[in-house]
Design a protein around this motif. Structure first.
Motif, PDB file in Angstrom:
ATOM      1  N   VAL A   1       0.841  -1.192   0.000  1.00  0.00           N
ATOM      2  CA  VAL A   1       0.000   0.000   0.000  1.00  0.00           C
ATOM      3  C   VAL A   1       0.875   1.240   0.000  1.00  0.00           C
ATOM      4  N   GLU A   2       0.297   2.299  -0.517  1.00  0.00           N
ATOM      5  CA  GLU A   2       0.949   3.604  -0.549  1.00  0.00           C
ATOM      6  C   GLU A   2      -0.010   4.566   0.129  1.00  0.00           C
ATOM      7  N   GLY A   3       0.503   5.398   1.015  1.00  0.00           N
ATOM      8  CA  GLY A   3      -0.390   6.320   1.693  1.00  0.00           C
ATOM      9  C   GLY A   3       0.343   7.229   2.655  1.00  0.00           C
ATOM     10  N   LYS A   4      -0.426   7.876   3.507  1.00  0.00           N
ATOM     11  CA  LYS A   4       0.111   8.840   4.461  1.00  0.00           C
ATOM     12  C   LYS A   4       0.244   8.177   5.830  1.00  0.00           C
ATOM     13  N   LEU A   5       1.429   8.274   6.413  1.00  0.00           N
ATOM     14  CA  LEU A   5       1.709   7.685   7.717  1.00  0.00           C
ATOM     15  C   LEU A   5       1.294   8.652   8.810  1.00  0.00           C
ATOM     16  N   GLN A   6       0.564   8.134   9.801  1.00  0.00           N
ATOM     17  CA  GLN A   6       0.179   8.925  10.969  1.00  0.00           C
ATOM     18  C   GLN A   6       0.591   8.146  12.205  1.00  0.00           C
ATOM     19  N   ARG A   7       1.233   8.837  13.145  1.00  0.00           N
ATOM     20  CA  ARG A   7       1.702   8.174  14.356  1.00  0.00           C
ATOM     21  C   ARG A   7       1.205   8.943  15.573  1.00  0.00           C
ATOM     22  N   GLU A   8       0.588   8.227  16.502  1.00  0.00           N
ATOM     23  CA  GLU A   8       0.119   8.814  17.755  1.00  0.00           C
ATOM     24  C   GLU A   8       0.657   7.936  18.873  1.00  0.00           C
ATOM     25  N   GLY A   9       1.770   8.344  19.476  1.00  0.00           N
ATOM     26  CA  GLY A   9       2.428   7.510  20.483  1.00  0.00           C
ATOM     27  C   GLY A   9       2.986   6.264  19.817  1.00  0.00           C
ATOM     28  N   GLU A  10       2.546   5.098  20.295  1.00  0.00           N
ATOM     29  CA  GLU A  10       3.007   3.842  19.704  1.00  0.00           C
ATOM     30  C   GLU A  10       2.051   3.306  18.639  1.00  0.00           C
ATOM     31  N   VAL A  11       0.932   3.998  18.428  1.00  0.00           N
ATOM     32  CA  VAL A  11      -0.058   3.550  17.443  1.00  0.00           C
ATOM     33  C   VAL A  11       0.281   4.148  16.086  1.00  0.00           C
ATOM     34  N   ILE A  12       0.352   3.268  15.073  1.00  0.00           N
ATOM     35  CA  ILE A  12       0.703   3.701  13.718  1.00  0.00           C
ATOM     36  C   ILE A  12      -0.477   3.443  12.796  1.00  0.00           C
ATOM     37  N   HIS A  13      -0.849   4.462  12.028  1.00  0.00           N
ATOM     38  CA  HIS A  13      -1.903   4.342  11.023  1.00  0.00           C
ATOM     39  C   HIS A  13      -1.318   4.729   9.667  1.00  0.00           C
TER      40      HIS A  13
END
Length: 110
Positions: free
Chosen positions: A34-46
């Motif tokens: 997949v190709e997309g935008k990485l979002q990180r909130e603490g240890e949670v990665i989206h």
């Protein structure tokens, strides 16, 4: 969707319109890129997905000792092969009895 590698897990966020566009890749790929935008909130990665690619054909390269490169020997992890019975009727009986064990109250629409 959740993906995992040796470094940990990440959640793939696939919006409904994108899911419909890449439905075949998402549901059938054994190796999905997949190709997309990485979002990180603490240890949670989206990863908010923008594009999907089915790279399942690359799995054939993992088994270099394979004599015929056109034969894919890798199986889905959730599939268990049925024992080899001489007749199709026996296979049907085994499949139906397994279905009754897993889904005892299910209706079989044929």
């Amino acid at each position: 969707m959740t993906i995992e590698d040796e470094t940990g897990t990440a959640n793939l966020v696939v919006f409904e319109s994108l899911f419909e566009k890449y439905r075949k890749e998402i549901l059938h790929a054994r190796l999905l890129m997949v190709e997309g935008k990485l979002q990180r909130e603490g240890e949670v990665i989206h990863v908010v997905v923008k594009r999907c690619y089915d790279l399942s054909k690359l799995l054939r390269l993992l088994n270099s000792s394979q004599k015929d490169p056109n034969v894919l020997t890798l199986a889905r992890a959730d599939e268990k092969p049925l024992p080899d019975f001489p007749s199709q009727d026996k296979r049907t009986q085994v499949r139906e009895s397994a279905q009754e064990i897993v889904f005892p109250q299910a209706r079989n629409f044929r």
